[in-house]
Motif scaffolding. Structure first.
Motif, PDB file in Angstrom:
ATOM      1  N   LEU A   1      -7.497   2.045   9.372  1.00 51.34           N
ATOM      2  CA  LEU A   1      -6.269   2.349   8.647  1.00 51.34           C
ATOM      3  C   LEU A   1      -6.529   3.639   7.881  1.00 51.34           C
ATOM      4  O   LEU A   1      -7.456   3.714   7.080  1.00 51.34           O
ATOM      5  N   ILE A   2      -5.706   4.637   8.105  1.00 56.52           N
ATOM      6  CA  ILE A   2      -5.909   5.931   7.472  1.00 56.52           C
ATOM      7  C   ILE A   2      -4.631   6.322   6.731  1.00 56.52           C
ATOM      8  O   ILE A   2      -3.586   6.529   7.347  1.00 56.52           O
ATOM      9  N   GLU A   3      -4.753   6.414   5.413  1.00 56.68           N
ATOM     10  CA  GLU A   3      -3.613   6.798   4.587  1.00 56.68           C
ATOM     11  C   GLU A   3      -3.569   8.316   4.403  1.00 56.68           C
ATOM     12  O   GLU A   3      -4.606   8.991   4.445  1.00 56.68           O
ATOM     13  N   SER A   4      -2.390   8.810   4.158  1.00 54.09           N
ATOM     14  CA  SER A   4      -2.195  10.223   3.829  1.00 54.09           C
ATOM     15  C   SER A   4      -0.940  10.357   2.991  1.00 54.09           C
ATOM     16  O   SER A   4      -0.149   9.405   2.894  1.00 54.09           O
TER      17      SER A   4
ATOM     18  N   ASN B   1       1.645  -8.147   9.562  1.00 54.51           N
ATOM     19  CA  ASN B   1       2.337  -7.754   8.346  1.00 54.51           C
ATOM     20  C   ASN B   1       1.584  -6.582   7.734  1.00 54.51           C
ATOM     21  O   ASN B   1       0.360  -6.483   7.859  1.00 54.51           O
ATOM     22  N   MET B   2       2.309  -5.712   7.067  1.00 48.55           N
ATOM     23  CA  MET B   2       1.690  -4.538   6.445  1.00 48.55           C
ATOM     24  C   MET B   2       2.061  -4.481   4.969  1.00 48.55           C
ATOM     25  O   MET B   2       3.102  -4.990   4.552  1.00 48.55           O
TER      26      MET B   2
ATOM     27  N   VAL C   1      -5.028   4.834  -6.845  1.00 43.97           N
ATOM     28  CA  VAL C   1      -5.405   4.964  -5.444  1.00 43.97           C
ATOM     29  C   VAL C   1      -4.576   3.942  -4.682  1.00 43.97           C
ATOM     30  O   VAL C   1      -4.657   2.744  -4.963  1.00 43.97           O
ATOM     31  N   TYR C   2      -3.787   4.428  -3.755  1.00 39.47           N
ATOM     32  CA  TYR C   2      -2.911   3.564  -2.971  1.00 39.47           C
ATOM     33  C   TYR C   2      -3.544   3.314  -1.604  1.00 39.47           C
ATOM     34  O   TYR C   2      -3.904   4.261  -0.896  1.00 39.47           O
ATOM     35  N   SER C   3      -3.634   2.031  -1.258  1.00 35.07           N
ATOM     36  CA  SER C   3      -4.245   1.635   0.007  1.00 35.07           C
ATOM     37  C   SER C   3      -3.267   0.818   0.830  1.00 35.07           C
ATOM     38  O   SER C   3      -2.498   0.026   0.261  1.00 35.07           O
ATOM     39  N   CYS C   4      -3.304   0.993   2.128  1.00 34.39           N
ATOM     40  CA  CYS C   4      -2.477   0.142   2.972  1.00 34.39           C
ATOM     41  C   CYS C   4      -3.329  -1.010   3.493  1.00 34.39           C
ATOM     42  O   CYS C   4      -4.554  -0.921   3.571  1.00 34.39           O
TER      43      CYS C   4
ATOM     44  N   GLU D   1      -7.093 -12.938   8.800  1.00 37.00           N
ATOM     45  CA  GLU D   1      -7.712 -11.620   8.842  1.00 37.00           C
ATOM     46  C   GLU D   1      -6.911 -10.632   8.017  1.00 37.00           C
ATOM     47  O   GLU D   1      -5.690 -10.713   7.917  1.00 37.00           O
ATOM     48  N   ALA D   2      -7.627  -9.694   7.429  1.00 30.38           N
ATOM     49  CA  ALA D   2      -6.990  -8.653   6.624  1.00 30.38           C
ATOM     50  C   ALA D   2      -7.865  -7.413   6.677  1.00 30.38           C
ATOM     51  O   ALA D   2      -9.096  -7.505   6.649  1.00 30.38           O
ATOM     52  N   TYR D   3      -7.217  -6.272   6.730  1.00 30.10           N
ATOM     53  CA  TYR D   3      -7.929  -5.001   6.832  1.00 30.10           C
ATOM     54  C   TYR D   3      -7.355  -4.040   5.804  1.00 30.10           C
ATOM     55  O   TYR D   3      -6.173  -4.103   5.457  1.00 30.10           O
ATOM     56  N   TRP D   4      -8.229  -3.131   5.333  1.00 29.25           N
ATOM     57  CA  TRP D   4      -7.838  -2.207   4.272  1.00 29.25           C
ATOM     58  C   TRP D   4      -8.181  -0.781   4.658  1.00 29.25           C
ATOM     59  O   TRP D   4      -9.197  -0.524   5.290  1.00 29.25           O
ATOM     60  N   GLY D   5      -7.352   0.137   4.221  1.00 25.58           N
ATOM     61  CA  GLY D   5      -7.671   1.540   4.358  1.00 25.58           C
ATOM     62  C   GLY D   5      -8.437   2.029   3.138  1.00 25.58           C
ATOM     63  O   GLY D   5      -8.495   1.329   2.121  1.00 25.58           O
TER      64      GLY D   5
END
Length: 117
Positions: A3-6, A32-33, A92-95, A104-108
């Motif tokens: 996951l890459i935020e910009s 879900n996001m 800091v905002y993360s998706c 399961e859950a994943y973080w940027g």
């Protein structure tokens, strides 16, 4: 999973930013996001969530009416439109990507948002 935020940056109070998060490694439309943020000296808190197809969205009270979460499943991307940014919004905002039926859950890594007065 990646996951890459910009889209983070410095903006004056009352201004707007649009964050983007591109996901890879999973079938994006099956998850879900959401967006979380961590402000200086504070615990991480959720900001906005979207179900797998964007038909349901949820916001924490402090951002309702100012922030909008949306997603483009064809581009594996989730957005956070932030309007009328306030001095309490810098973080800091993360998706995040969360399984619908699995835990399961994943973080940027996050993107920094700074609001100048």
């Amino acid at each position: 999973v990646h996951l890459i935020e910009s889209g983070g940056g410095v903006v004056q109070a009352g201004g707007s930013l649009r964050l983007s998060c591109v996901a890879s490694g999973r079938t994006f439309s099956s998850y879900n996001m959401g967006w979380y943020r961590q402000r200086p000296g504070k615990e991480r808190e959720w900001v906005a969530k979207s179900n797998f197809n964007g038909s349901k969205t949820f916001y924490r009270d402090s951002v309702k009416g100012r922030f909008t979460i949306s997603r483009d499943n064809a581009r594996d991307t989730v957005f956070l439109q932030m309007n009328n940014l306030k001095p309490e919004d810098p973080a800091v905002y993360s998706c995040t990507m969360a399984g619908i039926v699995t835990p399961e859950a994943y973080w940027g890594p996050g993107t920094q948002v700074t609001v100048s007065s």
